[in-house]
Design a protein around this motif. Structure first.
Motif, PDB file in Angstrom:
ATOM      1  N   TYR A  43       0.731  -1.343  -0.150  1.00  0.00           N
ATOM      2  CA  TYR A  43       0.071   0.006   0.067  1.00  0.00           C
ATOM      3  C   TYR A  43       0.752   1.079  -0.083  1.00  0.00           C
ATOM      4  CZ  TYR A  43      -4.404  -2.652   0.666  1.00  0.00           C
ATOM      5  OH  TYR A  43      -5.673  -3.251   0.610  1.00  0.00           O
ATOM      6  N   ALA A  44       1.950   1.242   0.419  1.00  0.00           N
ATOM      7  CA  ALA A  44       2.782   2.385   0.852  1.00  0.00           C
ATOM      8  C   ALA A  44       3.379   2.696  -0.782  1.00  0.00           C
ATOM      9  CB  ALA A  44       4.129   2.085   1.648  1.00  0.00           C
ATOM     10  N   LEU A  45       3.735   1.782  -1.304  1.00  0.00           N
ATOM     11  CA  LEU A  45       4.346   1.629  -2.794  1.00  0.00           C
ATOM     12  C   LEU A  45       3.040   2.092  -3.609  1.00  0.00           C
ATOM     13  CD1 LEU A  45       6.463   1.155  -4.878  1.00  0.00           C
ATOM     14  CD2 LEU A  45       5.517  -1.193  -5.249  1.00  0.00           C
ATOM     15  N   THR A  46       1.913   1.721  -3.437  1.00  0.00           N
ATOM     16  CA  THR A  46       0.994   2.228  -4.284  1.00  0.00           C
ATOM     17  C   THR A  46       0.583   3.655  -3.964  1.00  0.00           C
ATOM     18  OG1 THR A  46      -0.406  -0.063  -3.865  1.00  0.00           O
ATOM     19  CG2 THR A  46      -1.797   2.016  -4.560  1.00  0.00           C
ATOM     20  N   ALA A  47       0.806   4.216  -2.840  1.00  0.00           N
ATOM     21  CA  ALA A  47       0.622   5.667  -2.582  1.00  0.00           C
ATOM     22  C   ALA A  47       1.561   6.371  -3.483  1.00  0.00           C
ATOM     23  CB  ALA A  47       1.011   6.021  -1.090  1.00  0.00           C
ATOM     24  N   ALA A  48       3.067   5.707  -3.335  1.00  0.00           N
ATOM     25  CA  ALA A  48       4.211   6.532  -4.255  1.00  0.00           C
ATOM     26  C   ALA A  48       3.740   6.842  -5.752  1.00  0.00           C
ATOM     27  CB  ALA A  48       5.350   5.991  -3.932  1.00  0.00           C
ATOM     28  N   THR A  49       3.067   5.480  -6.188  1.00  0.00           N
ATOM     29  CA  THR A  49       2.912   5.548  -7.731  1.00  0.00           C
ATOM     30  C   THR A  49       1.728   6.142  -8.156  1.00  0.00           C
ATOM     31  OG1 THR A  49       1.725   3.387  -7.420  1.00  0.00           O
ATOM     32  CG2 THR A  49       3.977   3.204  -8.167  1.00  0.00           C
ATOM     33  N   MET A  50       0.572   6.484  -7.037  1.00  0.00           N
ATOM     34  CA  MET A  50      -0.302   7.136  -7.172  1.00  0.00           C
ATOM     35  C   MET A  50      -0.073   8.576  -7.370  1.00  0.00           C
ATOM     36  SD  MET A  50      -3.943   7.389  -4.609  1.00  0.00           S
ATOM     37  CE  MET A  50      -4.379   5.597  -4.815  1.00  0.00           C
ATOM     38  N   LYS A  51       0.766   9.187  -6.296  1.00  0.00           N
ATOM     39  CA  LYS A  51       1.187  10.427  -6.241  1.00  0.00           C
ATOM     40  C   LYS A  51       1.837  10.700  -7.607  1.00  0.00           C
ATOM     41  CE  LYS A  51       3.697  13.833  -3.578  1.00  0.00           C
ATOM     42  NZ  LYS A  51       2.726  14.593  -3.392  1.00  0.00           N
ATOM     43  N   ASP A  52       2.738  10.022  -7.938  1.00  0.00           N
ATOM     44  CA  ASP A  52       3.377  10.072  -9.232  1.00  0.00           C
ATOM     45  C   ASP A  52       2.443  10.338 -10.374  1.00  0.00           C
ATOM     46  OD1 ASP A  52       5.794  10.850 -10.505  1.00  0.00           O
ATOM     47  OD2 ASP A  52       6.218   8.743 -10.919  1.00  0.00           O
ATOM     48  N   ALA A  53       1.486   9.307 -10.646  1.00  0.00           N
ATOM     49  CA  ALA A  53       0.472   9.376 -11.443  1.00  0.00           C
ATOM     50  C   ALA A  53      -0.622  10.752 -11.495  1.00  0.00           C
ATOM     51  CB  ALA A  53      -0.470   8.107 -11.346  1.00  0.00           C
ATOM     52  N   MET A  54      -0.799  10.996 -10.289  1.00  0.00           N
ATOM     53  CA  MET A  54      -1.603  12.256 -10.062  1.00  0.00           C
ATOM     54  C   MET A  54      -0.753  13.316 -10.587  1.00  0.00           C
ATOM     55  SD  MET A  54      -4.499  11.238  -9.198  1.00  0.00           S
ATOM     56  CE  MET A  54      -5.254  12.944  -8.623  1.00  0.00           C
ATOM     57  N   ALA A  55       0.488  13.302 -10.783  1.00  0.00           N
ATOM     58  CA  ALA A  55       1.215  14.611 -11.071  1.00  0.00           C
ATOM     59  C   ALA A  55       1.242  14.723 -12.571  1.00  0.00           C
ATOM     60  CB  ALA A  55       2.963  14.399 -10.513  1.00  0.00           C
ATOM     61  N   ARG A  56       0.893  13.567 -13.016  1.00  0.00           N
ATOM     62  CA  ARG A  56       1.029  13.607 -14.679  1.00  0.00           C
ATOM     63  C   ARG A  56      -0.031  14.403 -15.327  1.00  0.00           C
ATOM     64  NH1 ARG A  56       4.562  10.304 -17.250  1.00  0.00           N
ATOM     65  NH2 ARG A  56       3.222   9.986 -18.948  1.00  0.00           N
ATOM     66  N   LEU A  57      -1.130  14.611 -14.285  1.00  0.00           N
ATOM     67  CA  LEU A  57      -2.283  15.313 -14.712  1.00  0.00           C
ATOM     68  C   LEU A  57      -1.980  16.790 -15.172  1.00  0.00           C
ATOM     69  CD1 LEU A  57      -5.106  14.223 -12.276  1.00  0.00           C
ATOM     70  CD2 LEU A  57      -4.823  13.817 -14.923  1.00  0.00           C
ATOM     71  N   ASP A  58      -0.719  17.287 -14.637  1.00  0.00           N
ATOM     72  CA  ASP A  58      -0.260  18.736 -15.229  1.00  0.00           C
ATOM     73  C   ASP A  58      -0.115  18.680 -16.723  1.00  0.00           C
ATOM     74  OD1 ASP A  58      -0.680  19.433 -12.476  1.00  0.00           O
ATOM     75  OD2 ASP A  58       1.384  18.994 -12.118  1.00  0.00           O
ATOM     76  N   GLY A 113      -1.690  16.769 -18.746  1.00  0.00           N
ATOM     77  CA  GLY A 113      -2.841  16.358 -19.566  1.00  0.00           C
ATOM     78  C   GLY A 113      -3.372  15.013 -19.274  1.00  0.00           C
ATOM     79  N   VAL A 114      -4.554  14.698 -19.648  1.00  0.00           N
ATOM     80  CA  VAL A 114      -5.459  13.523 -19.287  1.00  0.00           C
ATOM     81  C   VAL A 114      -4.616  12.461 -20.066  1.00  0.00           C
ATOM     82  CG1 VAL A 114      -7.292  12.467 -19.498  1.00  0.00           C
ATOM     83  CG2 VAL A 114      -7.506  14.815 -18.978  1.00  0.00           C
ATOM     84  N   GLY A 115      -4.239  12.831 -21.237  1.00  0.00           N
ATOM     85  CA  GLY A 115      -3.556  11.936 -21.905  1.00  0.00           C
ATOM     86  C   GLY A 115      -2.366  11.210 -21.228  1.00  0.00           C
TER      87      GLY A 115
END
Length: 296
Positions: free
Chosen positions: A171-186, A188-190
């Motif tokens: 779950y900690a690793l999931t949080a790290a990849t999730m945070k990194d994924a959310m940053a990609r929204l900057d 664009g959605v693509g």
């Protein structure tokens, strides 16, 4: 402030999910451990589905929290999931609330507040430098492999604790990849949907959920939940510092930080020894009867 609010909501949702999933998994046969047959059995139980729904709510709240604040602030707040889980479990499974329980809850809450004030996590990058991920994934994979190997060799509460820590790492690793994924929204959605982080979050999260179900099935909630809550907080903080360049206070500030961790640990030990922890296990009268026909 938004990140703290949604981190608290995440912890409350996860605590509710843990209680519901524990209630469903406790009746599963021990021979189903680490097998897909365990999930097939749980899918037939409405209370387990309810737990999964609360996990989904928690995932949304966590994504918002991570997108608006440092991982070293968001994830440690999840330690309140343990006292909330035991208190809610006590209500659902007819547990009592002795004074020692409230003192332990106060110790966890006070220790968490002191740690966040003393450590004052701050700064950090919104995303991870690409070159850092291979090393992080390798180290995490080796650690998880070791935990799962030990979990297969032990039984009862020892297995629950070991698999609980493995789930915490996942779950900690999931949080790290999730945070990194959310940053990609900057970008664009693509960019969000084409990045590997989004799909890694889903895959690692699903694997962690599977490991958690086995931890809940293997032993008492008091054995698995402390490892899950505290392990998630500490490992996530390490990810925040190493992957996202977040900073914590050092020097003499380490003294109150260590005192805070000791206070949280004392509270968790007190909670794990409380009557509430035993009350989370279904009593014989709560188990399904086989001498009467099922309702239709």
């Amino acid at each position: 402030m938004i990140s703290i609010l949604f981190a608290v909501l995440t912890a409350l949702s996860n605590g509710t999910a843990s209680v519901l999933q524990r209630r469903a998994a406790a009746d599963a046969p021990e021979e189903d451990a680490l097998r897909l047959s365990l999930l097939r059995d749980l899918l037939r139980k409405g209370i387990w589905i309810g737990g999964i729904a609360m996990s989904a709510v928690a995932a949304v709240c966590q994504a918002v929290a991570l997108a608006t604040g440092p991982i070293a602030i968001v994830q440690p707040i999840f330690v309140i999931e343990l006292p909330f889980t035991l208190l809610l479990g006590g209500l659902l499974f007819h547990g009592s609330f002795p004074r020692s329980v409230w003192l332990a809850v106060a110790a966890v809450a006070g220790g968490l507040s002191l740690f966040l004030l003393a450590a004052a996590p701050s700064g950090g990058d919104a995303s991870v430098t690409t070159g850092f991920w291979p090393e992080a994934l390798l180290v995490t994979g080796l650690f998880l492999a070791a935990l799962l190997a030990v979990g297969l060799r032990v039984r009862g509460n020892a297995r629950a604790a070991t698999l609980g820590l493995a789930a915490a790492c996942g779950y900690a690793l999931t949080a790290a990849t999730m945070k990194d994924a959310m940053a990609r929204l900057d970008h664009g959605v693509g960019a969000f949907f084409t990045g590997w982080q989004l799909y890694a979050t889903a895959a690692i999260g699903a694997g962690s959920l599977f490991v958690l179900q086995n931890a809940l099935q293997a032993g008492s909630l008091a054995a698995s939940q402390p490892m899950l809550s505290i392990g998630d907080a500490l490992i996530s903080t390490c990810y925040g510092v190493t992957l996202f360049s977040e900073s914590l206070r050092t020097g003499w500030w380490l003294v109150p930080q260590l005192a805070a961790l000791a206070l949280v640990l004392a509270g968790c030990i007190g909670l794990s020894r409380s009557p509430l922890a035993d009350g989370l296990a279904p009593r014989p009268d709560d188990r399904p009867r086989t001498d009467v026909p099922a309702a239709v």
